[in-house]
Enzyme design. Sequence first.
Site, short mmCIF file in Angstrom:
data_model
loop_
_atom_site.label_atom_id
_atom_site.label_comp_id
_atom_site.label_asym_id
_atom_site.label_seq_id
_atom_site.Cartn_x
_atom_site.Cartn_y
_atom_site.Cartn_z
N CYS A 182 39.88 40.99 48.17
CA CYS A 182 40.47 42.25 47.69
C CYS A 182 39.37 43.30 47.76
CB CYS A 182 41.00 42.10 46.28
SG CYS A 182 41.67 43.63 45.61
N CYS A 219 44.85 49.68 48.82
CA CYS A 219 44.50 48.31 49.21
C CYS A 219 43.25 48.41 50.06
CB CYS A 219 45.64 47.65 49.99
SG CYS A 219 45.22 46.04 50.69
#
Length: 283
Positions: free
Chosen positions: A82, A221
């Site tokens: 991530c 993201c």
Amino acid sequence: MRTWTFAKGHGTKNDFVIVADRNNLVPVSEDDVRFLCDRRGGVGGDGLLRVTLASSIPEWNGEPGLWFMDYRNADGSIAEMCGNGLRVFVRYLLEEDLAAGERIEVATRAGLRSAWPQADGSIRTSMGAVTLVDDEVTIVHAGHSWPATKVDVGNPHAVAFLDEQDGEPLALGALELFHAPAWSPSEVFPQGVNVEFVEVVTDDHVRMRVFERGSGETLSCGTGTVAVAAAHLARQGRSEGQVRVDVPGGTLHIEITDGDAFITGPAVVVAHGQVQLPEPDTR
């Protein structure tokens, strides 16, 4: 009831619950993650960041003294990487005096990652190699379809440029991402995929929205911005360059050079507290 200490942070409004468990002694179930990430019944977040020593993670075979970023999606599933979470993880390490210096190394399921705190408060992180895969993929959503670029950033992405839709291009703001986009062939992403929709501004500037597997639409993201930058450069015949990527939660700056990708952007810890978790259902 179980009481856990937590922190809350975000990077371009991609937000995370942070829990420290130095020696990986406290089991975390999918139900626990879903509860913590619930925006009405729990703390609220796009995912959970667990801070634990790499020596306590059986699948890690690198330097044991590093901190390991154990990342879980909001639905409780485990993710390899991530990008925004990595910056928030490093910010937490810095503020808790768990790390210091011009370069900080972090163990992740996608491999070793490095971070460099910047003078302006942002953090630059390495994301490793980016791979554009030659598979033919089509994204289908809300009656529209687009050819997509399959990109591996340690986790899977499908990048769809809105100007490649058949017929009149759909405006980025007109997308209704209430449910997950579909893709074909379905077997190309057996574990699911993060889907990015992109609007080109210039050769070095794009805007995007993203539907993340396991979390739904998020305001940003990090790995998705890397995937988008790589795909955008490839459309121009370039394998290296710098791209500004605007997401609903802010702006990230991506650089791809010498086979590695880097993200520079903000990361803040905004709260600390305690939360009471329900007891596990043993029925």
